[in-house]
Design an enzyme around this catalytic site. Structure first.
Site, mmCIF file in Angstrom:
data_model
loop_
_atom_site.group_PDB
_atom_site.id
_atom_site.type_symbol
_atom_site.label_atom_id
_atom_site.label_comp_id
_atom_site.label_asym_id
_atom_site.label_seq_id
_atom_site.Cartn_x
_atom_site.Cartn_y
_atom_site.Cartn_z
ATOM 1 N N LYS A 8 96.983 42.370 12.709
ATOM 2 C CA LYS A 8 97.663 42.854 11.515
ATOM 3 C C LYS A 8 96.610 43.443 10.578
ATOM 4 C CE LYS A 8 100.859 41.284 7.857
ATOM 5 N NZ LYS A 8 101.646 40.148 7.322
ATOM 6 N N SER A 49 106.624 40.719 6.438
ATOM 7 C CA SER A 49 105.701 41.837 6.327
ATOM 8 C C SER A 49 104.960 42.157 7.629
ATOM 9 C CB SER A 49 104.673 41.530 5.239
ATOM 10 O OG SER A 49 103.839 40.454 5.632
ATOM 11 N N SER A 56 106.838 35.950 6.746
ATOM 12 C CA SER A 56 106.348 37.229 7.272
ATOM 13 C C SER A 56 105.952 37.243 8.738
ATOM 14 C CB SER A 56 105.155 37.711 6.437
ATOM 15 O OG SER A 56 105.619 38.248 5.224
#
Lengths: 487, 483
Positions: free
Chosen positions: B76, B151, B175
């Site tokens: 990420k 997210s 997330s």
């Protein structure tokens, strides 16, 4: 109207840790800009603070030295504000739960009396970097070497009543910090900086007047002068019926006045909250006791001991215990020669005079070190040299002509002759060569004779090239002259 | 080849079925072909990846390979990667090349994994749809008109689209679990303190926790083995004996007690979702688990508490993005204040600005006690609910999201509706508990996630239960059309 001055000091002392309070970067002063700033100090995305336990130990040490309450649980908070030399946009400090709570120190006033100043709290925080406004063609340079240096902010109660008291208090804190070895005490490098809160109120009134804060004063002298100047300024305004504006001011040493630092003083909301990156610092009694066991003898204790055990006067004891380098020097010289009073006289006399004359030298870098002075004094004590000879050795070492005390005594030919037969021979020789003076002496009124011996002593010392032990000379001379009177 | 799990790839590499270079090239090619549509990557580090793959193959040739040697994966874009753009999905950091590796990144490097690149995300991890990314919305591989969740939407979409077998992610309020649920993949949010936060760009420090997203629980266990490590650089990292999370995957789960919080089956939950979750739970009953209804009475306070604590922390965490030392700086600033104001106004998107302002307000003098202090008290209440519940049950289960993936743009004008997306996930972050999302059904052709909530440090048991479920079902094997 008669005014009462109310002063409270906030002293920021840089703790002498090797690395920063929340990163492993070095805290050494004077490196090239930004060479001692790691990713943590730069506040890069993703970095996290890790508390340097050495700073904790030092803060607890200070707390114990001022007989303060030690916070067994202390919490780091974020103080939020934007400034270019504050990399994260917040300073990590301690607001509600500081490491050191209420404590106190005693200061000595001019009249010799002592006054207790209470210390509200002392908390740990990180220093900011420096903004450099010169040399950047209208732009500002940022040096983050200092960012993250551990600070102990020591906040006094508003119990200080004059500029002199403020300076004495600052000195006292400075003495404690340097005794403890937790701050290098170098004011010229900003190791200790002082914010002075000053207000005036009509004598007898309980309510405090509006205060101003003089920021970043960094010498004992300037603390006194800045506060004097601010008191005068406030008094002028108040006497004219004006009002004091609460504001931050700076002391301009060249003009000897304070001036407003921020004209539009907006109350900042720092939005404090506990730093979620750091856990509360929890310590127990055994930790505190372990730190207590490492405490050195403090100035007040040392002073008392000098008076009680070594018979020094209160004045001498105060001067000799005031700073750790002074006390260390004095004690080691005294221990070598075994005579504290003699050492006190020399440290406060010959040595202090020489240091003063040199202008910039501190006792810790005196050309004559404590061991050398101790040895010189030892040689006085064991009658190897006279006081005059001692001064010659002292001067020779000071001037860099040598470092070995006994070697210098030999090479300068300062060894005293205490051998009575040798001295007797010289005395006889001098008396034989100066029969006229002997005659005068014998015929003089008894109370005039004392003065006249000086001539003979001078001649004898000259003949012995200064090496004859004056006490022995005096004794032999007196008995020989007395014999002539009797005869 | 791209449907293979991490565990399968590990075996294949060991058996020399293909090389690390080959499998890496395969995934890089898939990214090149598919990611124009999905937009799940912000940066693809093809050259680096091939070099790492070559090194891995060399190690293997020398007989020095370990489990992870040569397995491709992705990070990420919240994790700092030395020498690689680390944008956190923001214009503010769209020029920030990190000069160091996050601990999670260096753990994978040391394990020998091959990093394909950096996955897309909501800006600074603030969002539940991946629509707040400066680099554009990520598409859900099951229906590209829908969001992948957020997210960590890039990581979830990349795994679901089979552009990578696994990806790191982070979870502040859901997330990892929410995008894993919406994309039909498996995600795990560890106990707070298990995975180092060093180098993981902070959103809300007391809630943020890194974790894995992969196809299966077994793969998540393998990733967690690498990610979990005590780290002296993170003061909130907790020192515990190193654990092998794959070791107990095959333990029997018969006799385990599952708690179903009645508050999680409220009117907020789409009935079809509720049915899917209940069906999944009945699978566990077949395996000999007992089911017990429990109550987490303070559940309704989780979202309000979260939207005080998280913005408050982020308002300070994002202060360092000031245009002074790195990141976006406005053109020709007039003075310092102008530099700050314009750099931040230009660099941050709307949602980030909204949360900074909410947080600054909640911390301001006069409001601090009413908001921040109260929210912290609620956190304790929520934690106490869970502690009480775990006295009677081994694991708690429920839905991950109130509904399946919604349309791109559907919730963007209504922040509250968007915040409610995390209604079932946020409480864990406030309590610091571990949780998982496991594929457990389909509603209207879209994946449904089953949430597993474990006790503190109970990741191994949670993974064991999830793995047993995946042995009994094949929801996790289903892939979007065309994959």
């Amino acid at each position: 109207m008669e005014w009462e001055v109310v002063i409270g000091l906030e002293i920021h002392a840089q703790l002498a840790t090797k690395s920063k309070i929340f990163s492993g970067s070095s805290t050494a002063f004077g490196a090239e800009p930004n060479t001692q700033a790691s990713a943590v100090d730069l506040g890069l995305p993703g970095v996290l603070p890790v508390f340097n336990e050495e700073a904790l130990r030092m803060a607890v040490k200070f707390g114990l030295a001022i007989d303060a309450h030690i916070g067994k649980r202390s919490v780091f908070d974020r103080k939020n504000y934007f400034y270019p030399d504050l990399p994260k946009g917040y300073q990590i400090t301690q607001l509600h739960e500081p490491i050191v709570g209420l404590g106190h120190v005693d200061i000595v006033l001019d009249d010799g009396s002592t006054k207790r100043i209470n210390i509200t709290r002392a908390h740990l925080e990180e220093d900011a970097g420096k903004s450099l406004h010169e040399d950047f063609q209208g732009m500002t340079g940022i040096d983050l070497n200092r960012a993250g240096t551990p600070l102990l902010e020591i906040v006094s109660e508003p119990e200080i009543r004059s500029a002199k008291e403020a300076a004495a208090y600052f000195r006292k804190i400075h003495g404690i910090m340097t005794y403890l070895g937790i701050c290098d005490g170098d004011l010229s490098q900003g190791s200790m900086r002082c914010d002075c809160n000053v207000s005036l109120r009509p004598k007898g009134q309980e309510k405090f007047g509006t205060r101003t804060e003089i920021k970043n004063v960094n010498s004992f002298k300037f603390v006194e002068k800045a506060i004097e100047a601010e008191i005068a300024r406030q008094m002028d305004i108040l006497e004219d019926g004006g009002r004091i504006i609460q504001e931050t001011r700076l002391y301009d040493a060249n003009k000897d006045e304070t001036r407003s630092m921020r004209s539009k003083e907006v109350a900042n909301d720092y939005r404090y909250f506990p730093d979620p990156d750091l856990l509360p610092v929890v310590i127990d009694d055994s930790y505190i006791d372990a730190v207590r066991n490492t405490l050195p003898e403090l100035p007040d204790q040392k002073k008392q001991r000098f008076m009680d055990e070594q018979g020094l006067s209160a004045y001498d004891a105060t001067v000799l215990s005031a700073t750790r380098p002074m006390a260390d020097y004095f004690e080691s010289a005294a221990k070598i020669c075994g005579d504290f009073k003699l050492a006190a006289n020399w440290v406060m006399g010959e040595l202090s005079a020489a240091l003063n004359k040199s202008g910039e030298l501190g006792i810790e870098n005196s050309p004559v070190n404590a061991t050398q002075l101790g040895q010189i004094l030892l040689r006085i004590k064991d009658n190897t040299i006279s006081a005059g000879g001692a001064k010659k050795v002292f001067q020779a070492i000071w001037d860099g002509e040598g470092s070995d005390v006994d070697g210098l005594i030999d090479s300068l030919g300062l060894k005293q002759v205490s051998d009575t037969s040798a001295i007797e021979a010289i005395v006889d020789d001098i008396l034989n060569k100066n029969t006229a003076q002997v005659e005068q002496y014998v015929n003089a009124e008894p109370d005039k004779r004392g003065k006249m011996t000086g001539f003979f002593v001078g001649q004898i010392m000259k003949a012995s090239k200064g090496t004859a032990n004056p006490a022995v000379v005096n004794e032999i001379l007196k008995s020989k002259l007395d014999a002539k009177i009797g005869g | 080849m791209h449907n293979k799990t991490i565990a399968q790839i590990a075996k294949d590499l060991e058996n020399k079925v293909y090389s690390s270079v080959e499998i890496t090239q395969h995934f890089l090619k898939r990214i090149e072909e598919q990611d124009k549509t999905l937009n799940s990557f912000i940066t693809v580090t093809a050259e680096n990846a091939l070099q790492e793959a070559k090194n891995a193959d060399n190690l293997r040739a020398k007989g020095e390979a370990s489990v992870w040697t040569g397995i491709p994966m992705a990070h990420k874009d919240i994790f700092c990667t030395d020498g690689v753009l680390t944008s956190c999905g923001s214009k503010m950091l769209s020029n920030f090349v990190a000069p160091y590796d996050a601990t999670v990144v260096s753990n994978f490097k040391q394990a020998g994994a091959v990093s394909l690149g950096k996955t897309n995300m909501d800006e600074f991890a603030m969002g539940s749809s991946n629509e707040t990314s400066y680099f554009g919305a990520v598409k859900n591989p099951w229906d590209t008109s829908r969001v992948p969740g957020g997210s960590s939407g890039g990581s979830a979409a990349a795994v679901a689209g089979r552009l990578t077998p696994g990806a790191t992610a982070s979870d502040t309020g859901g997330s990892i679990r929410q995008p894993a649920a919406l994309c039909g993949v498996t995600g795990l949010k560890p106990t707070y303190g298990l995975v180092s936060r060093w180098g993981m760009i902070a959103y809300a420090s007391s809630l943020d926790q890194g974790g894995p997203i992969a196809q299966t629980a077994e793969d998540c266990a393998m990733m967690l083995n690498v990610m979990a490590s005590f780290d002296t650089k993170d003061s909130t990292s907790i020192e515990r004996p190193k654990q092998d999370y794959t070791a107990s995957l095959n333990n029997s789960i018969a006799g385990k007690t599952i708690g179903l919080p009645k508050e999680y089956f409220s009117k907020d939950l789409d009935p079809a979702m509720a049915a899917a979750v209940r069906a999944a739970v009945s699978e566990f009953e077949k395996m000999g688990c007992k089911v017990k209804e429990i109550s987490l009475p303070n559940t309704h306070l989780a979202i309000p508490a979260y939207y005080v604590v998280a913005p408050a922390e982020c308002s300070a965490n994002l202060s360092r993005m000031d245009g002074v030392r790195f990141g976006h700086r406005c053109e020709n600033p007039k003075d310092l204040e102008d530099l700050y104001k314009r750099s931040r106004a230009e660099g941050f998107g709307k949602e980030v600005q909204r949360r900074i302002m909410v947080g600054a307000y909640a911390l301001s003098a006069g409001f601090y006690d009413a908001y921040y202090v109260k929210a912290q008290k609620i956190r304790r209440l929520i934690k106490n609910d869970f502690v009480a519940a775990f006295k009677d049950v081994d694991i708690i289960m429920g839905p991950v999201t109130p509904s399946p993936a919604f349309k791109i743009g559907e919730n963007t004008s209504d922040p509250i509706a968007m915040y409610l997306e995390d209604i079932f996930t946020i409480a864990l972050n406030l309590a610091g508990l571990p949780g998982m999302s496991v594929p457990a059904g389909m509603v209207n052709g879209l994946p449904v996630g089953l949430q597993l909530i474990g006790n503190y440090w109970d990741e191994a048991q949670m993974l064991n239960i999830a793995h047993q479920f995946q042995l009994a079902t094949d929801w996790h094997k289903q892939a979007p059309a065309g994959v």
